[in-house]
Design a protein around this motif. Structure first.
Motif, PDB file in Angstrom:
ATOM      1  N   ASP A  20      47.625  41.248  26.945  1.00  0.00           N
ATOM      2  CA  ASP A  20      46.549  41.394  27.919  1.00  0.00           C
ATOM      3  C   ASP A  20      45.965  42.786  27.688  1.00  0.00           C
ATOM      4  OD1 ASP A  20      45.006  42.031  30.197  1.00  0.00           O
ATOM      5  OD2 ASP A  20      46.238  40.777  31.485  1.00  0.00           O
ATOM      6  N   CYS A  76      46.824  45.492  30.171  1.00  0.00           N
ATOM      7  CA  CYS A  76      48.230  45.748  30.456  1.00  0.00           C
ATOM      8  C   CYS A  76      48.732  46.956  29.673  1.00  0.00           C
ATOM      9  CB  CYS A  76      49.054  44.511  30.084  1.00  0.00           C
ATOM     10  SG  CYS A  76      50.834  44.802  30.145  1.00  0.00           S
ATOM     11  N   GLY A 101      45.854  36.608  29.240  1.00  0.00           N
ATOM     12  CA  GLY A 101      45.927  37.312  30.516  1.00  0.00           C
ATOM     13  C   GLY A 101      47.309  37.164  31.113  1.00  0.00           C
ATOM     14  N   LEU A 115      47.865  37.572  34.405  1.00  0.00           N
ATOM     15  CA  LEU A 115      47.727  37.104  35.782  1.00  0.00           C
ATOM     16  C   LEU A 115      47.113  35.717  35.787  1.00  0.00           C
ATOM     17  CD1 LEU A 115      46.310  40.343  37.422  1.00  0.00           C
ATOM     18  CD2 LEU A 115      48.681  39.595  37.299  1.00  0.00           C
ATOM     19  N   SER A 116      47.547  34.914  36.743  1.00  0.00           N
ATOM     20  CA  SER A 116      46.980  33.577  36.860  1.00  0.00           C
ATOM     21  C   SER A 116      46.887  33.187  38.335  1.00  0.00           C
ATOM     22  CB  SER A 116      47.835  32.566  36.092  1.00  0.00           C
ATOM     23  OG  SER A 116      49.134  32.512  36.650  1.00  0.00           O
ATOM     24  N   GLU A 141      46.039  32.689  42.062  1.00  0.00           N
ATOM     25  CA  GLU A 141      45.505  33.555  43.118  1.00  0.00           C
ATOM     26  C   GLU A 141      45.603  35.042  42.786  1.00  0.00           C
ATOM     27  OE1 GLU A 141      47.141  32.597  46.925  1.00  0.00           O
ATOM     28  OE2 GLU A 141      46.656  30.471  46.726  1.00  0.00           O
ATOM     29  N   ARG A 142      46.396  35.393  41.792  1.00  0.00           N
ATOM     30  CA  ARG A 142      46.543  36.799  41.407  1.00  0.00           C
ATOM     31  C   ARG A 142      45.363  37.294  40.584  1.00  0.00           C
ATOM     32  NH1 ARG A 142      52.099  37.487  38.663  1.00  0.00           N
ATOM     33  NH2 ARG A 142      51.313  39.608  38.550  1.00  0.00           N
ATOM     34  N   VAL A 143      44.541  36.406  40.055  1.00  0.00           N
ATOM     35  CA  VAL A 143      43.374  36.802  39.277  1.00  0.00           C
ATOM     36  C   VAL A 143      42.346  37.407  40.216  1.00  0.00           C
ATOM     37  CG1 VAL A 143      41.454  35.978  37.855  1.00  0.00           C
ATOM     38  CG2 VAL A 143      43.746  35.033  37.532  1.00  0.00           C
ATOM     39  N   GLY A 144      41.800  38.535  39.834  1.00  0.00           N
ATOM     40  CA  GLY A 144      40.800  39.187  40.657  1.00  0.00           C
ATOM     41  C   GLY A 144      40.203  40.374  39.939  1.00  0.00           C
ATOM     42  N   TYR A 192      39.596  43.924  38.406  1.00  0.00           N
ATOM     43  CA  TYR A 192      40.489  44.926  37.833  1.00  0.00           C
ATOM     44  C   TYR A 192      40.723  46.066  38.821  1.00  0.00           C
ATOM     45  CZ  TYR A 192      42.274  48.253  34.404  1.00  0.00           C
ATOM     46  OH  TYR A 192      43.044  49.152  33.725  1.00  0.00           O
ATOM     47  N   LEU A 243      43.689  46.051  41.099  1.00  0.00           N
ATOM     48  CA  LEU A 243      45.005  46.307  40.509  1.00  0.00           C
ATOM     49  C   LEU A 243      45.247  47.779  40.212  1.00  0.00           C
ATOM     50  CD1 LEU A 243      44.982  43.403  37.914  1.00  0.00           C
ATOM     51  CD2 LEU A 243      46.143  43.440  40.121  1.00  0.00           C
TER      52      LEU A 243
END
Length: 84
Positions: free
Chosen positions: A9, A12, A40, A42-43, A45-48, A50, A53
Motif C-alpha cells: 500500500d 503504508c 490497499g 484497508l477495506s 468501512e475502514r476505507v476513507g 487519507y 488516518l
C-alpha cells in the motif's frame, strides 16, 4: 519458475520499511523476478480519506523507525500532492 510478489500500500509506512529487505532478496537472488503489486491495506468501512488516518500514521512512525531504522514519506508532501 518462482516469482516474489510483494503487495504493498503506497500509503503504508511499513511498506517503505521493508525496502532494504526486498533489495537484499534482489541482490542475493538475482535471477528471482520480483513483482510489485499495488494494493490497499484497508477495506470496507475502514476505507476513507487519507487525512482521517493521519493521527494513527503519525503514532506508528516511532515504532516504524525503531524496528526498521527507516522513515515513511512525510505526510505533508503526500497530502499536498494529493490536493493538486
Amino acid at each position: 519458475m518462482a516469482e516474489l510478489l510483494y503487495g504493498f500500500d503506497p500509503l503504508c509506512g511499513w511498506c517503505y520499511g521493508i525496502v532494504p529487505a526486498i533489495r537484499r532478496v534482489s541482490r542475493d537472488h538475482p535471477g528471482l523476478p520480483i513483482r510489485l503489486v499495488m494494493a490497499g491495506l484497508l477495506s470496507g468501512e475502514r476505507v476513507g480519506p487519507y487525512r482521517a488516518l493521519e493521527g494513527s500514521i503519525r503514532a506508528a512512525s516511532a515504532q516504524l523507525r525503531a524496528v526498521t531504522g527507516r522513515r515513511r514519506p512525510r505526510l505533508s508532501s503526500v497530502s499536498s500532492r494529493s490536493r493538486a
